[in-house]
Design a protein around this motif. Structure first.
Motif, PDB file in Angstrom:
ATOM      1  N   TYR A 152       1.327  -1.203   0.256  1.00 33.27           N
ATOM      2  CA  TYR A 152       0.365   0.055  -0.252  1.00 33.27           C
ATOM      3  C   TYR A 152       0.717   0.835   0.136  1.00 33.27           C
ATOM      4  O   TYR A 152       0.586   2.346  -0.646  1.00 33.27           O
ATOM      5  CB  TYR A 152      -1.005   0.232   0.914  1.00 33.27           C
ATOM      6  CG  TYR A 152      -2.238  -0.888   0.708  1.00 33.27           C
ATOM      7  CD1 TYR A 152      -3.450  -0.098   0.093  1.00 33.27           C
ATOM      8  CD2 TYR A 152      -3.067  -1.832   1.528  1.00 33.27           C
ATOM      9  CE1 TYR A 152      -4.455  -0.292   0.141  1.00 33.27           C
ATOM     10  CE2 TYR A 152      -3.930  -2.571   1.052  1.00 33.27           C
ATOM     11  CZ  TYR A 152      -5.099  -1.976   0.272  1.00 33.27           C
ATOM     12  OH  TYR A 152      -6.209  -2.305   0.103  1.00 33.27           O
ATOM     13  N   THR A 156       1.070   4.036  -3.272  1.00 32.33           N
ATOM     14  CA  THR A 156       0.906   5.489  -3.250  1.00 32.33           C
ATOM     15  C   THR A 156       1.839   5.999  -3.520  1.00 32.33           C
ATOM     16  O   THR A 156       1.126   6.931  -3.960  1.00 32.33           O
ATOM     17  CB  THR A 156       0.801   5.579  -1.542  1.00 32.33           C
ATOM     18  OG1 THR A 156      -0.497   4.587  -0.568  1.00 32.33           O
ATOM     19  CG2 THR A 156      -0.051   6.939  -1.103  1.00 32.33           C
ATOM     20  N   TYR A 184      -5.897   0.336  -4.338  1.00 30.72           N
ATOM     21  CA  TYR A 184      -6.086  -0.674  -3.627  1.00 30.72           C
ATOM     22  C   TYR A 184      -6.342  -1.701  -4.806  1.00 30.72           C
ATOM     23  O   TYR A 184      -6.164  -2.943  -3.940  1.00 30.72           O
ATOM     24  CB  TYR A 184      -8.181  -0.501  -2.922  1.00 30.72           C
ATOM     25  CG  TYR A 184      -8.336  -1.200  -2.740  1.00 30.72           C
ATOM     26  CD1 TYR A 184      -8.864  -2.243  -1.740  1.00 30.72           C
ATOM     27  CD2 TYR A 184      -9.828  -1.299  -4.309  1.00 30.72           C
ATOM     28  CE1 TYR A 184      -9.381  -3.211  -1.990  1.00 30.72           C
ATOM     29  CE2 TYR A 184     -11.466  -2.585  -3.988  1.00 30.72           C
ATOM     30  CZ  TYR A 184     -10.657  -3.393  -2.528  1.00 30.72           C
ATOM     31  OH  TYR A 184     -11.117  -4.442  -2.242  1.00 30.72           O
ATOM     32  N   VAL A 187      -2.343  -3.303  -5.474  1.00 35.67           N
ATOM     33  CA  VAL A 187      -2.204  -3.900  -4.360  1.00 35.67           C
ATOM     34  C   VAL A 187      -1.672  -5.790  -4.546  1.00 35.67           C
ATOM     35  O   VAL A 187      -2.923  -5.995  -4.868  1.00 35.67           O
ATOM     36  CB  VAL A 187      -2.632  -4.349  -3.370  1.00 35.67           C
ATOM     37  CG1 VAL A 187      -2.191  -1.888  -2.530  1.00 35.67           C
ATOM     38  CG2 VAL A 187      -3.729  -4.642  -2.569  1.00 35.67           C
TER      39      VAL A 187
END
Length: 202
Positions: A152, A156, A184, A187
């Motif tokens: 994550y 990001t 989301y 991942v």
């Protein structure tokens, strides 16, 4: 009932051990109390919904969940406790002998969320997807949560997924979509689960 008592005891012992490590005799007491506060509701849920069957599969997965995958189980137990505090209820029929704890209400009406062996807000149409996450946790044990969190963070700040993202059908055109439609579903744990069941959000 036996599984529930054993599960609660494991949480208490883990809390006590961590307490001793962190703060000696007083830490032992504090850790045991914290372990009980987390483990008792989880043990109750296991016993109440008869989550683990008395067969070889049930016993084996209980042992895995309380040894190799204990970190995932503890985090899931905390997650369950929060659901219970907010008045959410166990889905006993889908939990029985499934080796997972199902909660009727989810965190969001759009998504089911699974942490450890606790699955909240699921439905038959997405349960296999959520079960993949439980399997991933059992397979990777204490590595699972750190690997998910690391992915994550990586996706990001370094969105390499933009190179292969389906921009035509799922455009990233506002800030919230960057996370919900971009980070989301890309991942690794979600990408695998969506390949098995479900459609990524668009």
């Amino acid at each position: 009932m036996v599984f529930g008592i054993l599960s609660a005891a494991v949480h208490v012992l883990l809390g006590a051990a961590l307490g001793v490590w962190a703060g000696g005799p007083l830490g032992l007491l504090v850790g045991a109390v914290v372990g009980a506060l987390v483990g008792a509701p989880f043990g109750w849920a296991i016993a109440s919904a008869r989550v683990y069957g008395p067969d070889a599969r049930g016993v084996f997965l209980f042992v895995v969940d309380h040894t190799w995958s204990l970190l995932n189980t503890v985090v899931g137990a905390v997650y369950l406790a929060v659901h219970l505090i907010f008045g959410h209820s166990l889905d006993r029929s889908t939990s029985q002998h499934s080796c997972r704890v199902n909660v009727v209400e989810g965190v969001s009406p759009r998504y089911a969320t699974t942490i450890g062996t606790v699955c909240a807000g699921s439905s038959p149409g997405i349960q296999r997807h959520e079960d993949v996450h439980i399997f991933q946790g059992r397979l990777l044990g204490p590595l699972y949560i750190p690997l998910v969190l690391a992915n994550y963070v990586l996706f990001t700040i370094a969105p390499v997924w933009l190179l292969y993202h389906d921009h035509g059908n799922a455009p990233i055109n506002r800030f919230t979509r960057y996370f919900e439609i971009g980070v989301y579903p890309h991942v690794w744990n979600e990408a695998i689960a969506y390949r098995i069941q479900g459609t990524p959000p668009r």
